[in-house]
Design a protein around this motif. Structure first.
Motif, PDB file in Angstrom:
ATOM      1  N   SER A   1       7.630  -6.520   0.903  1.00  0.00           N
ATOM      2  CA  SER A   1       6.345  -5.816   1.407  1.00  0.00           C
ATOM      3  C   SER A   1       6.209  -4.585   0.542  1.00  0.00           C
ATOM      4  CB  SER A   1       6.259  -5.470   2.818  1.00  0.00           C
ATOM      5  OG  SER A   1       6.519  -6.794   3.543  1.00  0.00           O
ATOM      6  N   GLY A   2       7.147  -3.849   0.210  1.00  0.00           N
ATOM      7  CA  GLY A   2       7.130  -2.589  -0.543  1.00  0.00           C
ATOM      8  C   GLY A   2       6.650  -2.843  -1.693  1.00  0.00           C
ATOM      9  N   LEU A   3       6.953  -3.860  -2.545  1.00  0.00           N
ATOM     10  CA  LEU A   3       6.319  -4.123  -3.958  1.00  0.00           C
ATOM     11  C   LEU A   3       5.095  -4.713  -3.774  1.00  0.00           C
ATOM     12  CD1 LEU A   3       9.296  -6.256  -5.442  1.00  0.00           C
ATOM     13  CD2 LEU A   3       9.145  -3.774  -5.367  1.00  0.00           C
ATOM     14  N   LEU A   4       4.526  -5.369  -2.894  1.00  0.00           N
ATOM     15  CA  LEU A   4       3.134  -5.750  -2.669  1.00  0.00           C
ATOM     16  C   LEU A   4       2.216  -4.481  -2.498  1.00  0.00           C
ATOM     17  CD1 LEU A   4       3.678  -9.098  -0.648  1.00  0.00           C
ATOM     18  CD2 LEU A   4       3.330  -8.959  -3.158  1.00  0.00           C
ATOM     19  N   ASN A   5       2.742  -3.616  -1.626  1.00  0.00           N
ATOM     20  CA  ASN A   5       1.928  -2.438  -1.187  1.00  0.00           C
ATOM     21  C   ASN A   5       1.672  -1.668  -2.572  1.00  0.00           C
ATOM     22  OD1 ASN A   5       2.037  -3.170   1.548  1.00  0.00           O
ATOM     23  ND2 ASN A   5       3.556  -2.084   2.063  1.00  0.00           N
ATOM     24  N   CYS A   6       2.800  -1.465  -3.351  1.00  0.00           N
ATOM     25  CA  CYS A   6       2.540  -0.998  -4.404  1.00  0.00           C
ATOM     26  C   CYS A   6       1.551  -1.432  -5.454  1.00  0.00           C
ATOM     27  CB  CYS A   6       4.031  -0.463  -5.385  1.00  0.00           C
ATOM     28  SG  CYS A   6       3.868   0.114  -6.747  1.00  0.00           S
ATOM     29  N   GLY A   7       1.626  -2.729  -5.451  1.00  0.00           N
ATOM     30  CA  GLY A   7       0.923  -3.462  -6.356  1.00  0.00           C
ATOM     31  C   GLY A   7      -0.732  -3.532  -5.836  1.00  0.00           C
ATOM     32  N   GLU A   8      -0.804  -3.557  -4.628  1.00  0.00           N
ATOM     33  CA  GLU A   8      -2.403  -3.396  -4.119  1.00  0.00           C
ATOM     34  C   GLU A   8      -2.936  -1.825  -4.417  1.00  0.00           C
ATOM     35  OE1 GLU A   8      -1.854  -4.073   0.337  1.00  0.00           O
ATOM     36  OE2 GLU A   8      -1.961  -6.010  -0.188  1.00  0.00           O
ATOM     37  N   GLU A   9      -2.011  -0.833  -4.618  1.00  0.00           N
ATOM     38  CA  GLU A   9      -2.519   0.333  -5.016  1.00  0.00           C
ATOM     39  C   GLU A   9      -2.615   0.360  -6.616  1.00  0.00           C
ATOM     40  OE1 GLU A   9      -3.160   3.284  -3.376  1.00  0.00           O
ATOM     41  OE2 GLU A   9      -2.811   2.020  -1.608  1.00  0.00           O
ATOM     42  N   LEU A  10      -1.832  -0.124  -7.317  1.00  0.00           N
ATOM     43  CA  LEU A  10      -2.252  -0.408  -8.754  1.00  0.00           C
ATOM     44  C   LEU A  10      -3.558  -1.242  -9.059  1.00  0.00           C
ATOM     45  CD1 LEU A  10       1.380  -1.067 -10.128  1.00  0.00           C
ATOM     46  CD2 LEU A  10       0.296   1.100 -10.179  1.00  0.00           C
ATOM     47  N   VAL A  11      -3.630  -2.224  -8.267  1.00  0.00           N
ATOM     48  CA  VAL A  11      -4.819  -3.028  -8.442  1.00  0.00           C
ATOM     49  C   VAL A  11      -6.137  -2.204  -8.163  1.00  0.00           C
ATOM     50  CG1 VAL A  11      -6.190  -5.123  -7.723  1.00  0.00           C
ATOM     51  CG2 VAL A  11      -3.528  -5.283  -8.395  1.00  0.00           C
ATOM     52  N   LYS A  12      -6.293  -1.467  -7.024  1.00  0.00           N
ATOM     53  CA  LYS A  12      -6.944  -0.535  -6.470  1.00  0.00           C
ATOM     54  C   LYS A  12      -7.361   0.305  -7.607  1.00  0.00           C
ATOM     55  CE  LYS A  12      -8.446   2.181  -2.751  1.00  0.00           C
ATOM     56  NZ  LYS A  12      -8.154   2.889  -1.136  1.00  0.00           N
ATOM     57  N   GLU A  13      -6.603   0.961  -8.203  1.00  0.00           N
ATOM     58  CA  GLU A  13      -6.632   2.245  -9.302  1.00  0.00           C
ATOM     59  C   GLU A  13      -7.227   1.634 -10.433  1.00  0.00           C
ATOM     60  OE1 GLU A  13      -2.901   3.925  -9.831  1.00  0.00           O
ATOM     61  OE2 GLU A  13      -2.801   4.593  -7.938  1.00  0.00           O
ATOM     62  N   ALA A  14      -7.052   0.441 -10.738  1.00  0.00           N
ATOM     63  CA  ALA A  14      -7.537  -0.532 -11.929  1.00  0.00           C
ATOM     64  C   ALA A  14      -9.084  -1.131 -11.719  1.00  0.00           C
ATOM     65  CB  ALA A  14      -6.507  -1.397 -12.367  1.00  0.00           C
ATOM     66  N   GLY A  15      -9.429  -0.862 -10.248  1.00  0.00           N
ATOM     67  CA  GLY A  15     -10.591  -1.383  -9.957  1.00  0.00           C
ATOM     68  C   GLY A  15     -10.882  -2.882 -10.035  1.00  0.00           C
ATOM     69  N   LEU A  16      -9.821  -3.928  -9.677  1.00  0.00           N
ATOM     70  CA  LEU A  16      -9.456  -5.194  -9.718  1.00  0.00           C
ATOM     71  C   LEU A  16      -9.366  -5.737  -8.437  1.00  0.00           C
ATOM     72  CD1 LEU A  16      -7.542  -5.412 -12.961  1.00  0.00           C
ATOM     73  CD2 LEU A  16     -10.210  -5.809 -12.767  1.00  0.00           C
ATOM     74  N   SER A  17      -9.630  -5.015  -7.347  1.00  0.00           N
ATOM     75  CA  SER A  17      -9.244  -5.525  -5.960  1.00  0.00           C
ATOM     76  C   SER A  17      -9.924  -6.757  -5.690  1.00  0.00           C
ATOM     77  CB  SER A  17      -9.551  -4.506  -5.093  1.00  0.00           C
ATOM     78  OG  SER A  17      -8.814  -3.485  -4.980  1.00  0.00           O
ATOM     79  N   GLN A  18     -11.255  -7.157  -6.296  1.00  0.00           N
ATOM     80  CA  GLN A  18     -11.992  -8.383  -6.139  1.00  0.00           C
ATOM     81  C   GLN A  18     -11.352  -9.410  -6.705  1.00  0.00           C
ATOM     82  OE1 GLN A  18     -14.595  -8.394  -3.687  1.00  0.00           O
ATOM     83  NE2 GLN A  18     -13.635  -6.168  -3.207  1.00  0.00           N
ATOM     84  N   ARG A  19     -10.555  -8.996  -7.832  1.00  0.00           N
ATOM     85  CA  ARG A  19     -10.050 -10.280  -8.917  1.00  0.00           C
ATOM     86  C   ARG A  19      -8.425 -10.375  -8.736  1.00  0.00           C
ATOM     87  NH1 ARG A  19     -11.984  -7.860 -14.443  1.00  0.00           N
ATOM     88  NH2 ARG A  19     -10.645  -9.503 -14.912  1.00  0.00           N
ATOM     89  N   ILE A  20      -7.817  -9.604  -7.891  1.00  0.00           N
ATOM     90  CA  ILE A  20      -6.426  -9.845  -7.703  1.00  0.00           C
ATOM     91  C   ILE A  20      -6.209  -9.588  -6.192  1.00  0.00           C
ATOM     92  CG2 ILE A  20      -4.116  -9.008  -8.243  1.00  0.00           C
ATOM     93  CD1 ILE A  20      -5.206  -7.935 -10.900  1.00  0.00           C
ATOM     94  N   SER A  21      -5.585 -10.603  -5.582  1.00  0.00           N
ATOM     95  CA  SER A  21      -4.958 -10.418  -4.124  1.00  0.00           C
ATOM     96  C   SER A  21      -3.658 -10.720  -4.021  1.00  0.00           C
ATOM     97  CB  SER A  21      -5.804 -11.443  -3.307  1.00  0.00           C
ATOM     98  OG  SER A  21      -5.716 -12.514  -3.830  1.00  0.00           O
ATOM     99  N   PHE A  22      -3.010 -10.283  -3.156  1.00  0.00           N
ATOM    100  CA  PHE A  22      -1.584 -10.422  -2.824  1.00  0.00           C
ATOM    101  C   PHE A  22      -1.397 -11.023  -1.580  1.00  0.00           C
ATOM    102  CE2 PHE A  22      -1.977  -6.969  -5.806  1.00  0.00           C
ATOM    103  CZ  PHE A  22      -0.925  -7.298  -6.667  1.00  0.00           C
ATOM    104  N   GLN A  23      -0.062 -11.940  -1.557  1.00  0.00           N
ATOM    105  CA  GLN A  23       0.160 -12.626  -0.398  1.00  0.00           C
ATOM    106  C   GLN A  23       1.710 -12.423  -0.193  1.00  0.00           C
ATOM    107  OE1 GLN A  23      -1.864 -16.044   0.496  1.00  0.00           O
ATOM    108  NE2 GLN A  23      -0.233 -16.973   2.060  1.00  0.00           N
ATOM    109  N   LYS A  24       2.317 -12.244   0.843  1.00  0.00           N
ATOM    110  CA  LYS A  24       3.785 -12.238   1.098  1.00  0.00           C
ATOM    111  C   LYS A  24       4.257 -13.658   1.408  1.00  0.00           C
ATOM    112  CE  LYS A  24       7.537 -10.141   3.766  1.00  0.00           C
ATOM    113  NZ  LYS A  24       7.867  -9.209   4.669  1.00  0.00           N
ATOM    114  N   GLY A  25       5.399 -13.877   0.660  1.00  0.00           N
ATOM    115  CA  GLY A  25       5.828 -15.284   0.493  1.00  0.00           C
ATOM    116  C   GLY A  25       7.053 -15.516  -0.397  1.00  0.00           C
ATOM    117  N   ASP A  26       7.593 -16.584  -0.096  1.00  0.00           N
ATOM    118  CA  ASP A  26       9.175 -16.919  -0.683  1.00  0.00           C
ATOM    119  C   ASP A  26       8.574 -17.968  -1.985  1.00  0.00           C
ATOM    120  OD1 ASP A  26      11.681 -17.814  -1.568  1.00  0.00           O
ATOM    121  OD2 ASP A  26      12.237 -17.599   0.300  1.00  0.00           O
ATOM    122  N   VAL A  27       9.017 -17.849  -3.027  1.00  0.00           N
ATOM    123  CA  VAL A  27       8.960 -18.927  -3.955  1.00  0.00           C
ATOM    124  C   VAL A  27       9.509 -20.127  -3.850  1.00  0.00           C
ATOM    125  CG1 VAL A  27       8.442 -17.184  -6.134  1.00  0.00           C
ATOM    126  CG2 VAL A  27      10.858 -17.987  -5.489  1.00  0.00           C
TER     127      VAL A  27
END
Length: 269
Positions: free
Chosen positions: A67-93
């Motif tokens: 979750s901590g990595l995904l939270n950081c990812g969401e912030e980076l994507v928001k800063e890049a203005g790409l929240s409509q084109r990139i989404s995140f989901q928690k899960g196991d490969v």
């Protein structure tokens, strides 16, 4: 390594890796407007590059179990203005939380073939969620040369436990990352192929590249003190510790290179 330290390491390393990863992604020719999965996305740095590759009408889903990595990812994507084109989901490969044939392609870097898990089931999971004819691609760091002029010491460092990472000692030869072409064939992916990319850096080093190389040297050989002979350890400490006056990155003719290897193929149908 705790989450904050790991995030810092990923951010510090990014200037060293971004250019080569962009070239790797370009090689698989993701269709414009397509939808894909980044499995084991970490903080989403490669999601940004994947979104760039598929264009404004494409979409990237990043998946990670931290979750901590995904939270950081969401912030980076928001800063890049790409929240409509990139989404995140928690899960196991190992058990992807998606239906069969959900995506046009799936990508995973420094994950499948790197973890202690058997790679074939993970690759099958990636291919399961990709539509017939879609792309499945995995990639990973495959070699480096960081100590120019000291091939003997670097060879010894590669042979210690830390130097072997991510190619864990004791793994079956056929599960080694560089044998992934066989995995693609074994699970029925079509037209499997492989390509290795190289990138290099030389003095004078920018602040960002110097920091990334310093971090890489510290990460690659963490157990050197326990496994080197006294003579080799003395040379290692002289060349590889940032506080040493002979730290190798201080050389006016310093040059380092590394390679990143890509495997990809197509889902049958």
């Amino acid at each position: 390594m705790d989450t904050d330290s790991y995030i810092r390491s990923l951010l510090v390393a990014n200037p060293l890796r971004e250019s080569i990863l962009r070239s790797v992604i370009e090689a698989i020719q993701l269709p414009a407007g397509s939808s894909g999965l980044d499995a084991g996305c970490g903080i989403g740095l490669q999601c940004l590059l994947l979104a760039e590759a598929v264009g404004f009408s494409g979409h990237v889903t990043g998946l990670d179990q931290a979750s901590g990595l995904l939270n950081c990812g969401e912030e980076l994507v928001k800063e890049a203005g790409l929240s409509q084109r990139i989404s995140f989901q928690k899960g196991d490969v190992t058990t992807l939380p998606f239906d069969n044939h959900t995506f046009d392609w799936a990508w995973s870097a420094d994950c499948i073939g790197y973890a202690p898990l058997e790679p074939l089931p993970l690759l099958k999971e990636l291919s399961r969620v990709v539509k017939p004819g879609g792309i499945v691609a995995i990639s990973g760091w495959s070699s480096e040369n960081l100590l120019p002029g000291y091939p003997r010491l670097e060879a010894r460092l590669r042979a210690i436990s830390g130097g072997l990472a991510p190619f864990i000692h004791g793994k079956k030869p056929e599960t080694h990352f560089l044998r992934a072409l066989g995995w693609f064939r074994d699970i029925g992916l079509k037209e499997p192929r492989v390509k290795t990319f190289a990138d290099g850096f030389y003095a004078p080093l920018s602040y960002e590249i110097r920091a990334a190389l310093t971090d890489l040297i510290e990460m690659r050989w963490p157990d050197a003190e326990r496994e080197l002979s006294s003579d080799d350890l003395s040379e290692f400490q002289r060349l590889c510790l940032p506080d040493s006056p002979d730290f190798i990155l201080n050389l006016s003719d310093y040059y380092a290179f590394f390679t990143h290897t890509l495997f990809w193929g197509y889902v049958a149908g």
